[in-house]
Design an enzyme around this catalytic site. Sequence first.
Site, PDB file in Angstrom:
ATOM      1  N   HIS A   1       0.825  -1.240   0.105  1.00  0.00           N
ATOM      2  CA  HIS A   1       0.084  -0.130   0.301  1.00  0.00           C
ATOM      3  C   HIS A   1       0.817   1.243   0.102  1.00  0.00           C
ATOM      4  O   HIS A   1       1.689   1.713   1.120  1.00  0.00           O
ATOM      5  CB  HIS A   1      -1.000  -0.109   1.259  1.00  0.00           C
ATOM      6  CG  HIS A   1      -1.878  -1.116   1.194  1.00  0.00           C
ATOM      7  ND1 HIS A   1      -1.332  -2.419   1.638  1.00  0.00           N
ATOM      8  CD2 HIS A   1      -2.986  -1.457   1.059  1.00  0.00           C
ATOM      9  CE1 HIS A   1      -2.543  -3.272   1.684  1.00  0.00           C
ATOM     10  NE2 HIS A   1      -3.411  -2.588   1.261  1.00  0.00           N
TER      11      HIS A   1
ATOM     12  N   GLY B   1      -3.134  -3.647  11.302  1.00  0.00           N
ATOM     13  CA  GLY B   1      -3.409  -4.358   9.836  1.00  0.00           C
ATOM     14  C   GLY B   1      -5.114  -4.487  10.059  1.00  0.00           C
ATOM     15  O   GLY B   1      -5.774  -3.757   9.328  1.00  0.00           O
TER      16      GLY B   1
ATOM     17  N   LEU C   1      -8.032  -3.128  10.751  1.00  0.00           N
ATOM     18  CA  LEU C   1      -8.226  -1.668  11.107  1.00  0.00           C
ATOM     19  C   LEU C   1      -9.022  -1.481  12.476  1.00  0.00           C
ATOM     20  O   LEU C   1      -9.860  -2.199  12.783  1.00  0.00           O
ATOM     21  CB  LEU C   1      -9.019  -1.145  10.087  1.00  0.00           C
ATOM     22  CG  LEU C   1      -8.297  -1.063   8.749  1.00  0.00           C
ATOM     23  CD1 LEU C   1      -9.110  -0.384   7.478  1.00  0.00           C
ATOM     24  CD2 LEU C   1      -6.952  -0.155   9.071  1.00  0.00           C
TER      25      LEU C   1
ATOM     26  N   ASP D   1      -9.040   6.744   7.713  1.00  0.00           N
ATOM     27  CA  ASP D   1     -10.867   6.640   7.643  1.00  0.00           C
ATOM     28  C   ASP D   1     -11.283   5.247   7.861  1.00  0.00           C
ATOM     29  O   ASP D   1     -12.000   5.073   8.657  1.00  0.00           O
ATOM     30  CB  ASP D   1     -11.327   6.912   6.073  1.00  0.00           C
ATOM     31  CG  ASP D   1     -10.594   8.583   6.088  1.00  0.00           C
ATOM     32  OD1 ASP D   1     -11.359   9.350   6.603  1.00  0.00           O
ATOM     33  OD2 ASP D   1      -9.967   8.813   4.861  1.00  0.00           O
TER      34      ASP D   1
ATOM     35  N   HIS E   1      -4.567   4.093  -2.974  1.00  0.00           N
ATOM     36  CA  HIS E   1      -4.446   3.420  -1.892  1.00  0.00           C
ATOM     37  C   HIS E   1      -3.715   2.082  -1.700  1.00  0.00           C
ATOM     38  O   HIS E   1      -3.025   1.762  -0.920  1.00  0.00           O
ATOM     39  CB  HIS E   1      -5.851   2.718  -1.543  1.00  0.00           C
ATOM     40  CG  HIS E   1      -6.011   1.862  -0.203  1.00  0.00           C
ATOM     41  ND1 HIS E   1      -6.166   2.477   1.156  1.00  0.00           N
ATOM     42  CD2 HIS E   1      -5.909   0.479  -0.126  1.00  0.00           C
ATOM     43  CE1 HIS E   1      -6.289   1.424   1.993  1.00  0.00           C
ATOM     44  NE2 HIS E   1      -6.122   0.283   1.191  1.00  0.00           N
TER      45      HIS E   1
ATOM     46  N   SER F   1     -21.107 -10.074  38.607  1.00  0.00           N
ATOM     47  CA  SER F   1     -21.281 -11.338  37.689  1.00  0.00           C
ATOM     48  C   SER F   1     -19.810 -12.112  37.443  1.00  0.00           C
ATOM     49  O   SER F   1     -19.948 -13.273  37.451  1.00  0.00           O
ATOM     50  CB  SER F   1     -22.179 -11.508  36.454  1.00  0.00           C
ATOM     51  OG  SER F   1     -23.570 -10.926  36.643  1.00  0.00           O
TER      52      SER F   1
ATOM     53  N   GLU G   1     -16.907  -5.045  25.108  1.00  0.00           N
ATOM     54  CA  GLU G   1     -16.100  -5.976  25.302  1.00  0.00           C
ATOM     55  C   GLU G   1     -14.998  -5.902  24.203  1.00  0.00           C
ATOM     56  O   GLU G   1     -13.951  -6.281  24.520  1.00  0.00           O
ATOM     57  CB  GLU G   1     -16.803  -7.350  24.864  1.00  0.00           C
ATOM     58  CG  GLU G   1     -18.091  -7.676  26.025  1.00  0.00           C
ATOM     59  CD  GLU G   1     -19.346  -6.949  25.585  1.00  0.00           C
ATOM     60  OE1 GLU G   1     -20.283  -7.399  26.376  1.00  0.00           O
ATOM     61  OE2 GLU G   1     -19.465  -6.181  24.765  1.00  0.00           O
TER      62      GLU G   1
ATOM     63  N   HIS H   1     -27.151 -16.465  25.517  1.00  0.00           N
ATOM     64  CA  HIS H   1     -26.395 -16.030  26.482  1.00  0.00           C
ATOM     65  C   HIS H   1     -25.452 -17.423  26.824  1.00  0.00           C
ATOM     66  O   HIS H   1     -24.633 -17.320  27.603  1.00  0.00           O
ATOM     67  CB  HIS H   1     -26.655 -15.569  27.844  1.00  0.00           C
ATOM     68  CG  HIS H   1     -27.197 -14.077  27.792  1.00  0.00           C
ATOM     69  ND1 HIS H   1     -27.898 -13.766  26.655  1.00  0.00           N
ATOM     70  CD2 HIS H   1     -27.034 -12.886  28.340  1.00  0.00           C
ATOM     71  CE1 HIS H   1     -28.134 -12.264  26.724  1.00  0.00           C
ATOM     72  NE2 HIS H   1     -27.453 -11.799  27.747  1.00  0.00           N
TER      73      HIS H   1
END
Length: 671
Positions: A35, A124, A126, A162, A265, A387, A414, A476
């Site tokens: 790139h 890498g 993103l 971006d 790019h 929990s 998470e 869950h």
Amino acid sequence: MEISALRAQHPDHWKKACAIRVLTLDAVAAANSGHSGMPMGMADVATVLFEKHLKFDPTAPFWPDRDRFILSAGHGSMLIYSLLHLTGYAQATLEELRNFRQWGARTAGHPEYGHLEGVETTTGPLGQGISNAVGFAMAEESLRARWGAKVMDHYTYVIAGDGCLMEGVSQEAIGIAGKHQLSRLIVLWDNNGITIDGKVELSDITDQKARFAASGWDVFECDGHDPVEIDATLDRAKRSPRPALIACRTHIALGSSAQDTSKGHGALTDKQLIADTRAAYGWTHGPFEIPADVKSAWETIGARGHAMRAAWEARLAALPQGKQAEFRRIFAGEAPTRLGAAIRGVKKAAVETPKKLATRSASELVLAAVNPVMPETIGGSADLTGSNNTKTADLGIFDPLNRKGRYIHWGIREHGMAAAMNGMALHGGVRPYGGTFMCFTDYARPAMRLSALMGVPVVYVMTHDSIGLGEDGPTHQPVEHLAISRATPNTWVFRPADLVETAEAWELALASRTTPSVMALSRQGVAPARRSHSNRNLTAKGAYVLAEAEARRQVILIATGTEVEIALVARAQLEAEGIGTRVVSMPCMELFAAQDEAWRRKVLPAGPARIAIEAGMRQGWDRWLLGERGKEAKAGFIGMTGFGASAPAERLYAEFGITVEATVAKAKALV
């Protein structure tokens, strides 16, 4: 600023920045892949950052108080490789640049932590780099509060594109940073408006500056090709009391015919394009040829940090010997000598006063013993503290008013939590662990994978590890998650059966330097499995004989976690009927696989029927059921074959056939 004005007004800067650009063109052309556009567009920003602001010393790449530079837009890896070579990092040789993206080279397609000194984290995917950076900045804040600014006082700088800002994890990360007012975190946004498919507006209309501001950041803007403006804006950002975003207006693939296009790019390998671009730069030197004056100027930039590092070493040496030793220990990632005694104390107490206990509660008891003797631990939870049982009384809450706090409320983030913990561990000096429900490893998976890829010993406390969580139902209830975690290379997945095994698992996880751990812990209580005390860490073997057959051995029951209790009761019934049954507890498949063949055959000898019992999917079990040599064996599996359901845990175990009765019946059928 246009190229002609930049060359005329800032000739010295221009030559240094163009060294980055032409090395990028040369390396990408040699590899015929890569790139080119981002390094060409951000070369001016990077040059100003390294020359005027970044605190670093190429001769001491692991200096604890260096500024951290993170290339979140990792596809533009030739930017950092060029910078490391030009400033004098010993490993970043010209030959490594020539071998860009080739087998055995340190200069991988995307920056890989551990391959090349000066690369702080693997990027890498993103969004990971900017999210790691939040953890780097949190670690710096925590350590500065505990050790003082004379020992720990630096910035974390990020170059993000971006794509990084479109990834969902970026919002989790910037929300954490804004909440915690991480004023030593500065993100330089390569605002070029281009993605692989075309202009950013094809897919996104987000006002990024407003988004960051709404998340508690100070926002600045500059011409990403004007070195004076870049420098001044960085000065302003460093004075900000909050994390700072600098929107750098840039031209991707600057100076080439691919400038400001999606073509820019990717890999610019056309010979005529490269020749024309060199001409536009006024660069008359051959491929991989850097004029002596330009290389010398860059090496002078690299040498700027020598004196700063020497002064820092003098300040560290002025500390009492004990403090120096402790500082070096935590940055070496060494567990304290007192850890073993703390773990043995928990194990002994567990045997002396046995009681039924959920393994998540067992984990809390272990942490209560460990955290006081390991001041480097920093715990947390993704909004499930009560929990996950991850908070102990001595930690205090990390926030802008208490940087010495060692517990982080991550919120329902998470992925952001996991990525930030990677950054904390990579920074050094801290040992992060964080909790959520086992099924939500799905949300954290990309960062967990990078923990394993980088060899970062983050501890993931994953509670409610099976259908045993009950009424919350299949959304869950993790059934495939143990298999997914075990399928990830360089990951220890611990599923302890009781307090003793939980303590042993924590001892291993906290002593690890290169392997992350997943603690799969139960909601429901289980009876103690280990009834006699031993100083030996049997969990370190991965699997061991928990209960031996009394009659002639015909069956081996292999179980993990809460199902060890089922195995022990089933054994008693089978023995009562004259069917000799061995019970093997297998708290960590990965560690068992790492043992020599003699141990594995001792624990799982050929001959008897084998039955595995685990409230998850069968994937991963056949190696131990059918034998490692591929020979057919009498074997069975008691576990899940699909998703769970909403009901009390006891009813679920009965309905899905994970019971003593089912185990006994299968054993009888096999013998």
